[in-house]
Design a protein around this motif. Structure first.
Motif, PDB file in Angstrom:
ATOM      1  N   SER A 301       0.826  -1.201   0.000  1.00 34.53           N
ATOM      2  CA  SER A 301       0.000   0.000   0.000  1.00 34.53           C
ATOM      3  C   SER A 301       0.865   1.258   0.000  1.00 34.53           C
ATOM      4  CB  SER A 301      -0.921  -0.012   1.219  1.00 34.53           C
ATOM      5  OG  SER A 301      -1.669   1.174   1.300  1.00 34.53           O
ATOM      6  N   ALA A 302       1.918   1.245   0.797  1.00 35.14           N
ATOM      7  CA  ALA A 302       2.805   2.402   0.859  1.00 35.14           C
ATOM      8  C   ALA A 302       3.592   2.576  -0.441  1.00 35.14           C
ATOM      9  CB  ALA A 302       3.769   2.240   2.037  1.00 35.14           C
ATOM     10  N   LYS A 303       4.085   1.476  -0.979  1.00 35.70           N
ATOM     11  CA  LYS A 303       4.903   1.533  -2.195  1.00 35.70           C
ATOM     12  C   LYS A 303       4.144   2.133  -3.358  1.00 35.70           C
ATOM     13  CE  LYS A 303       7.530  -1.479  -5.335  1.00 35.70           C
ATOM     14  NZ  LYS A 303       7.992  -2.873  -5.569  1.00 35.70           N
ATOM     15  N   TYR A 304       2.886   1.739  -3.518  1.00 37.06           N
ATOM     16  CA  TYR A 304       2.102   2.219  -4.651  1.00 37.06           C
ATOM     17  C   TYR A 304       1.187   3.380  -4.277  1.00 37.06           C
ATOM     18  CZ  TYR A 304       3.891  -1.954  -6.869  1.00 37.06           C
ATOM     19  OH  TYR A 304       4.741  -2.911  -7.383  1.00 37.06           O
ATOM     20  N   GLY A 305       1.277   3.820  -3.017  1.00 34.38           N
ATOM     21  CA  GLY A 305       0.442   4.931  -2.572  1.00 34.38           C
ATOM     22  C   GLY A 305       1.217   6.220  -2.356  1.00 34.38           C
ATOM     23  N   GLY A 306       2.468   6.257  -2.802  1.00 29.17           N
ATOM     24  CA  GLY A 306       3.229   7.494  -2.709  1.00 29.17           C
ATOM     25  C   GLY A 306       3.879   7.722  -1.363  1.00 29.17           C
ATOM     26  N   GLU A 307       4.403   6.661  -0.755  1.00 24.74           N
ATOM     27  CA  GLU A 307       5.078   6.755   0.547  1.00 24.74           C
ATOM     28  C   GLU A 307       6.497   6.208   0.411  1.00 24.74           C
ATOM     29  OE1 GLU A 307       3.857   8.287   2.947  1.00 24.74           O
ATOM     30  OE2 GLU A 307       1.701   8.017   3.136  1.00 24.74           O
ATOM     31  N   PRO A 308       7.432   6.996  -0.119  1.00 22.84           N
ATOM     32  CA  PRO A 308       8.759   6.462  -0.455  1.00 22.84           C
ATOM     33  C   PRO A 308       9.597   6.002   0.723  1.00 22.84           C
ATOM     34  CG  PRO A 308       8.692   8.848  -0.731  1.00 22.84           C
ATOM     35  CD  PRO A 308       7.289   8.406  -0.512  1.00 22.84           C
ATOM     36  N   PHE A 309       9.292   6.486   1.938  1.00 22.76           N
ATOM     37  CA  PHE A 309      10.138   6.148   3.090  1.00 22.76           C
ATOM     38  C   PHE A 309       9.431   5.259   4.101  1.00 22.76           C
ATOM     39  CE2 PHE A 309      11.304  10.490   1.648  1.00 22.76           C
ATOM     40  CZ  PHE A 309      12.482  10.141   1.003  1.00 22.76           C
ATOM     41  N   TRP A 310       8.259   4.775   3.752  1.00 23.64           N
ATOM     42  CA  TRP A 310       7.457   4.006   4.706  1.00 23.64           C
ATOM     43  C   TRP A 310       8.190   2.753   5.166  1.00 23.64           C
ATOM     44  CZ3 TRP A 310       2.103   4.968   6.013  1.00 23.64           C
ATOM     45  CH2 TRP A 310       1.531   3.964   6.813  1.00 23.64           C
ATOM     46  N   ARG A 311       8.714   1.977   4.217  1.00 26.81           N
ATOM     47  CA  ARG A 311       9.335   0.701   4.588  1.00 26.81           C
ATOM     48  C   ARG A 311      10.491   0.891   5.553  1.00 26.81           C
ATOM     49  NH1 ARG A 311      11.749  -3.665   0.302  1.00 26.81           N
ATOM     50  NH2 ARG A 311       9.522  -3.840  -0.214  1.00 26.81           N
ATOM     51  N   GLU A 312      11.395   1.803   5.229  1.00 24.82           N
ATOM     52  CA  GLU A 312      12.575   1.944   6.073  1.00 24.82           C
ATOM     53  C   GLU A 312      12.235   2.518   7.445  1.00 24.82           C
ATOM     54  OE1 GLU A 312      15.226   5.510   4.947  1.00 24.82           O
ATOM     55  OE2 GLU A 312      14.301   4.966   3.032  1.00 24.82           O
ATOM     56  N   THR A 313      11.231   3.379   7.519  1.00 26.14           N
ATOM     57  CA  THR A 313      10.903   3.953   8.823  1.00 26.14           C
ATOM     58  C   THR A 313       9.989   3.040   9.639  1.00 26.14           C
ATOM     59  OG1 THR A 313       9.129   5.257   7.780  1.00 26.14           O
ATOM     60  CG2 THR A 313      11.256   6.323   8.088  1.00 26.14           C
ATOM     61  N   ALA A 314       9.105   2.296   8.969  1.00 28.53           N
ATOM     62  CA  ALA A 314       8.244   1.354   9.698  1.00 28.53           C
ATOM     63  C   ALA A 314       9.049   0.193  10.262  1.00 28.53           C
ATOM     64  CB  ALA A 314       7.141   0.829   8.783  1.00 28.53           C
ATOM     65  N   SER A 315      10.262   0.008   9.763  1.00 24.54           N
ATOM     66  CA  SER A 315      11.136  -1.054  10.246  1.00 24.54           C
ATOM     67  C   SER A 315      12.016  -0.603  11.416  1.00 24.54           C
ATOM     68  CB  SER A 315      12.029  -1.562   9.102  1.00 24.54           C
ATOM     69  OG  SER A 315      11.248  -2.040   8.024  1.00 24.54           O
ATOM     70  N   LEU A 316      11.948   0.656  11.783  1.00 29.79           N
ATOM     71  CA  LEU A 316      12.781   1.189  12.857  1.00 29.79           C
ATOM     72  C   LEU A 316      12.193   0.891  14.233  1.00 29.79           C
ATOM     73  CD1 LEU A 316      13.553   4.775  11.457  1.00 29.79           C
ATOM     74  CD2 LEU A 316      15.124   2.817  11.510  1.00 29.79           C
ATOM     75  N   ASP A 317      13.077   0.741  15.210  1.00 24.82           N
ATOM     76  CA  ASP A 317      12.690   0.697  16.617  1.00 24.82           C
ATOM     77  C   ASP A 317      12.834   2.124  17.142  1.00 24.82           C
ATOM     78  OD1 ASP A 317      12.576   0.520  19.394  1.00 24.82           O
ATOM     79  OD2 ASP A 317      13.519  -1.453  19.453  1.00 24.82           O
ATOM     80  N   LEU A 318      11.729   2.843  17.210  1.00 29.88           N
ATOM     81  CA  LEU A 318      11.780   4.259  17.558  1.00 29.88           C
ATOM     82  C   LEU A 318      12.187   4.481  19.011  1.00 29.88           C
ATOM     83  CD1 LEU A 318       8.619   5.540  15.652  1.00 29.88           C
ATOM     84  CD2 LEU A 318      11.001   5.531  14.893  1.00 29.88           C
ATOM     85  N   ALA A 319      11.822   3.563  19.875  1.00 32.13           N
ATOM     86  CA  ALA A 319      12.233   3.692  21.274  1.00 32.13           C
ATOM     87  C   ALA A 319      13.754   3.586  21.398  1.00 32.13           C
ATOM     88  CB  ALA A 319      11.555   2.622  22.123  1.00 32.13           C
ATOM     89  N   GLU A 320      14.339   2.682  20.628  1.00 35.82           N
ATOM     90  CA  GLU A 320      15.793   2.526  20.643  1.00 35.82           C
ATOM     91  C   GLU A 320      16.474   3.800  20.155  1.00 35.82           C
ATOM     92  OE1 GLU A 320      19.285  -0.247  18.573  1.00 35.82           O
ATOM     93  OE2 GLU A 320      17.157  -0.751  18.294  1.00 35.82           O
ATOM     94  N   ILE A 321      15.917   4.414  19.118  1.00 35.97           N
ATOM     95  CA  ILE A 321      16.490   5.653  18.603  1.00 35.97           C
ATOM     96  C   ILE A 321      16.399   6.761  19.651  1.00 35.97           C
ATOM     97  CG2 ILE A 321      16.185   7.482  16.875  1.00 35.97           C
ATOM     98  CD1 ILE A 321      15.334   5.279  14.911  1.00 35.97           C
ATOM     99  N   ALA A 322      15.253   6.842  20.331  1.00 36.28           N
ATOM    100  CA  ALA A 322      15.080   7.857  21.373  1.00 36.28           C
ATOM    101  C   ALA A 322      16.130   7.704  22.470  1.00 36.28           C
ATOM    102  CB  ALA A 322      13.674   7.776  21.957  1.00 36.28           C
ATOM    103  N   ARG A 323      16.368   6.465  22.893  1.00 33.50           N
ATOM    104  CA  ARG A 323      17.385   6.224  23.926  1.00 33.50           C
ATOM    105  C   ARG A 323      18.777   6.550  23.394  1.00 33.50           C
ATOM    106  NH1 ARG A 323      14.192   1.370  24.361  1.00 33.50           N
ATOM    107  NH2 ARG A 323      12.744   1.540  26.127  1.00 33.50           N
TER     108      ARG A 323
END
Length: 346
Positions: A301-323
């Motif tokens: 849905s993201a790939k064909y819906g105009g979301e070029p960075f969805w895959r790489e960001t949805a794969s992130l652990d945001l809590a880990e980045i915050a720490r």
């Protein structure tokens, strides 16, 4: 006089948007049929780990599927057409709406645009959501996006209300009150509105790259008597002094930027917070919280819906980045939206 935030669409525009919304709802049985065919033809527990290989395996399994072909055609037409149809609906009401648009350029809010701003490569020229021309395609794209696309169409797909979600996130911040709030990636002001309603005594500042979205956020603030301070700046480089805010927040910004910039945004949030200040960031569902088939659905849905960075960001652990950047007391909860909170050390 027409209200700024409650457009009275003409019959043609209203009917066209109703058709778009109903088409989206009508696609649900088709999607269910596609899911059933995948389950019949593949072992979904053992789909490839690599997302490109997974997509290829499912495409191959569905190569003769009428339901899959129909789903793709419906999705493609909807993605390509929603911006044009919404703009046409706006053009029908523009003469009646123009006095309101003109009047709300004045008021307690301030807006600073930067014509010399060098737009980041990840944003410049990208047509997010397959909106033809991108966020700044038309003079009033902020109104079209904020008041027509979101409120007349997108909101119908969110049980309980898409704006209720924004309000819920605003209310998740740890304190009952704040003095100085920064909304990163404020767009046309929907989450900024939720922050203003939740913390009515706070001075609210917003940064956003799109001039057209900022202009509509500015009108929204003026129409409501809010003294927002709005700036055309990147969330990863706001230009504010260290310790300028006691709350930094964002709603569904992260999936619009590359993974390396996400870390920069979190680091900037830490920098501009005062010691002991709070951060709350929300975004789309983490792939780690989904099964393989659900990840494929979201990714496609993201790939064909105009979301070029969805895959790489949805794969992130945001809590880990915050720490990693220095936040403490970090928590991460929720499926959609996924909400990360943290505090700047004293």
């Amino acid at each position: 006089m027409m209200e700024l935030q409650n457009p009275n669409l003409k019959q043609r525009g209203r009917a066209s948007l109703d058709f778009l919304a109903q088409m989206g709802m009508a696609s649900a049985p088709v999607s269910q049929k596609v899911t059933a065919e995948i389950n019949d033809r593949l072992d979904t527990d053992n789909l490839p780990d690599d997302l490109d290989e997974r997509e290829a395996a499912i495409d191959n399994a569905l190569s003769d599927s009428t339901a899959f072909a129909t789903q793709r055609l419906m999705g493609d037409w909807h993605s390509r057409s929603h911006g044009r149809i919404s703009w046409e609906a706006f053009e029908e009401i523009k003469p009646e709406l123009q006095p309101v648009l003109d009047a709300t350029t004045k008021g307690p809010a301030s807006l600073v645009l930067d014509p010399a701003l060098k737009l980041p490569a990840y944003w410049d020229g990208v047509h997010f959501h397959r909106t033809e021309g991108g966020w700044d395609a038309h003079e009033h794209m902020g109104y079209v996006h904020g008041e027509i696309i979101h409120k007349k169409m997108v909101a119908r797909f969110f049980p309980g209300g898409i704006f209720k979600q924004r309000q819920n996130v605003a209310e998740m911040a740890p304190r009952d009150s704040y003095d100085r709030i920064l909304d990163m990636g404020c767009s046309s002001g929907h989450f900024t509105t939720a922050l203003a309603k939740t913390y009515p005594d706070a001075q609210i500042t917003g940064v956003e790259l799109s001039a057209r979205m900022l202009e509509h956020a500015h009108r929204t603030a003026n129409a409501n008597g809010w003294n927002w301070k709005l700036y055309q700046r990147a969330a990863e480089d706001t230009g504010f002094d260290d310790g300028s805010f006691d709350l930094v927040a964002s709603y569904i910004l992260i999936h619009e930027i590359p993974a390396d910039v996400v870390e920069q945004v979190f680091a900037e949030a830490l920098r501009v917070l005062e010691p002991g200040g709070d951060m709350i960031m929300s975004d789309a569902t983490r792939y780690a919280d989904l099964d393989k088939l659900s990840v494929w659905k979201a990714d496609r849905s993201a790939k064909y819906g105009g979301e070029p960075f969805w895959r790489e960001t949805a794969s992130l652990d945001l809590a880990e980045i915050a720490r990693k950047v220095g936040f403490v007391d970090v928590t991460a909860d929720g499926i959609y939206p996924h909400v990360v909170k943290g505090r700047k050390p004293e």
